[in-house]
Design an enzyme around this catalytic site. Structure first.
Site, mmCIF file in Angstrom:
data_model
loop_
_atom_site.group_PDB
_atom_site.id
_atom_site.type_symbol
_atom_site.label_atom_id
_atom_site.label_comp_id
_atom_site.label_asym_id
_atom_site.label_seq_id
_atom_site.Cartn_x
_atom_site.Cartn_y
_atom_site.Cartn_z
ATOM 1 N N ALA A 133 96.954 -27.697 75.068
ATOM 2 C CA ALA A 133 96.561 -27.165 76.372
ATOM 3 C C ALA A 133 95.811 -25.853 76.184
ATOM 4 O O ALA A 133 96.303 -24.925 75.545
ATOM 5 C CB ALA A 133 97.792 -26.949 77.251
ATOM 6 N N HIS A 134 94.626 -25.801 76.740
ATOM 7 C CA HIS A 134 93.745 -24.642 76.577
ATOM 8 C C HIS A 134 94.395 -23.367 77.091
ATOM 9 O O HIS A 134 94.200 -22.279 76.529
ATOM 10 C CB HIS A 134 92.432 -24.919 77.322
ATOM 11 C CG HIS A 134 91.406 -23.850 77.187
ATOM 12 N ND1 HIS A 134 91.407 -22.704 77.951
ATOM 13 C CD2 HIS A 134 90.342 -23.744 76.351
ATOM 14 C CE1 HIS A 134 90.380 -21.958 77.614
ATOM 15 N NE2 HIS A 134 89.724 -22.550 76.652
ATOM 16 N N SER A 167 95.261 -31.348 84.970
ATOM 17 C CA SER A 167 95.132 -31.341 86.418
ATOM 18 C C SER A 167 95.742 -32.636 86.945
ATOM 19 O O SER A 167 96.105 -33.524 86.167
ATOM 20 C CB SER A 167 93.660 -31.238 86.846
ATOM 21 O OG SER A 167 92.921 -32.334 86.350
ATOM 22 N N GLU A 189 104.786 -41.165 79.817
ATOM 23 C CA GLU A 189 103.660 -40.896 78.930
ATOM 24 C C GLU A 189 104.145 -40.532 77.537
ATOM 25 O O GLU A 189 103.611 -41.001 76.522
ATOM 26 C CB GLU A 189 102.808 -39.760 79.494
ATOM 27 C CG GLU A 189 102.005 -40.149 80.718
ATOM 28 C CD GLU A 189 101.059 -39.043 81.133
ATOM 29 O OE1 GLU A 189 99.833 -39.300 81.145
ATOM 30 O OE2 GLU A 189 101.527 -37.943 81.431
#
Length: 262
Positions: A15-16, A45, A80
């Protein structure tokens, strides 16, 4: 599915928002060890799927590094991560989880299945040792827990400063081969003057330096290395740093009589 020759060694999924800097350092360290790295810079998002991102990464890489952080878990679901773990088991322990800013209990609260995988903690202070663990897994094809998850003391590589008189313009991450060199301080190998370099395409760059009496090491095998830093690049001169396997340098003689004068 790409063929084996076109696949990357590892991809990094992260994650940036909270892992950008440590991943930048890790990527550079892995590249200077000679690994091909594919990055997946995730901005999570509504509707984003980590599993889809992981699947894409696996289609292009041999191993997947998952940097678990607070931002990485935002907006994702347990199914997931269950799919991620199933892929890990099916394809033979190919996911290498890293914990950044979170601990094992945090990961367990968000995904017990992911927390069940062996992981290592990464900070900006231990990037080199984590990269060493990853390098060992990728190159030794050893997926046992004594290689991954236990951490490594020190690096497999040593930094050496290189000077070169000639028209050679390296970039960080370039794989090069030093086929001959001069050495002011033989047998010390912290600083060398390269006299002949091959780039990764096999193009030869001979040195224009002449006339100075120095010691030179005659070697049976060239030094394969990766450019890790650039100090000076100008017409006819390059000063840069490379990373070379310590074991390769240790093979070289420390007896001054094994070196000859030009």
């Amino acid at each position: 599915m790409p063929d084996a020759d076109s696949m990357k060694d590892v991809f990094i999924s992260y994650a940036h928002d909270d892992s950008r800097e440590v991943v930048k350092q890790l990527t550079q360290e892995l590249q200077t060890m000679g690994l091909d790295v594919w990055q997946d810079d995730i901005s999570m998002s509504l509707g984003d799927s980590i599993r889809e991102s992981i699947d894409e990464g696996f289609s292009n890489s041999r191993y997947g590094i998952v940097v678990c952080s607070e931002s990485y878990f935002e907006g994702t679901s347990e199914w997931e991560f269950n799919g991620l773990v199933k892929k890990h088991i099916k394809e033979g322990d190919v996911i290498l989880p890293l914990l950044h800013g979170v601990d094992h209990s945090y990961v367990f609260d968000h995904s017990p299945s992911l927390a069940d995988l062996v992981s290592e903690t990464i900070t900006e202070d231990n990037v080199e040792s984590v990269a060493t663990s990853i390098y060992r897994v990728v190159n030794e094809d050893d997926r046992e827990s004594d290689v991954w998850g236990e951490g490594e003391d020190g690096s497999l590589f040593q930094s050496v400063d290189i000077r070169f008189q000639g028209n050679f313009q390296p970039n960080i991450g370039d794989k090069i081969t030093i086929t001959s060199w001069r050495n002011h301080n033989a047998p010390s190998l912290n600083q060398l003057e390269a006299t002949e370099i091959l780039d990764e395409n096999g193009v030869e760059y001979p040195s224009s330096s002449k006339g100075t009496v120095m010691t030179i090491d005659t070697i049976e095998e060239p030094l394969e290395c990766v450019v890790s830093d650039i100090q000076t690049l100008r017409s006819g001169r390059a000063e840069f740093t490379v990373r070379i396997r310590k074991s390769r340098l240790e093979e070289l003689s420390d007896d001054p009589s094994d070196y000859r004068m030009l």
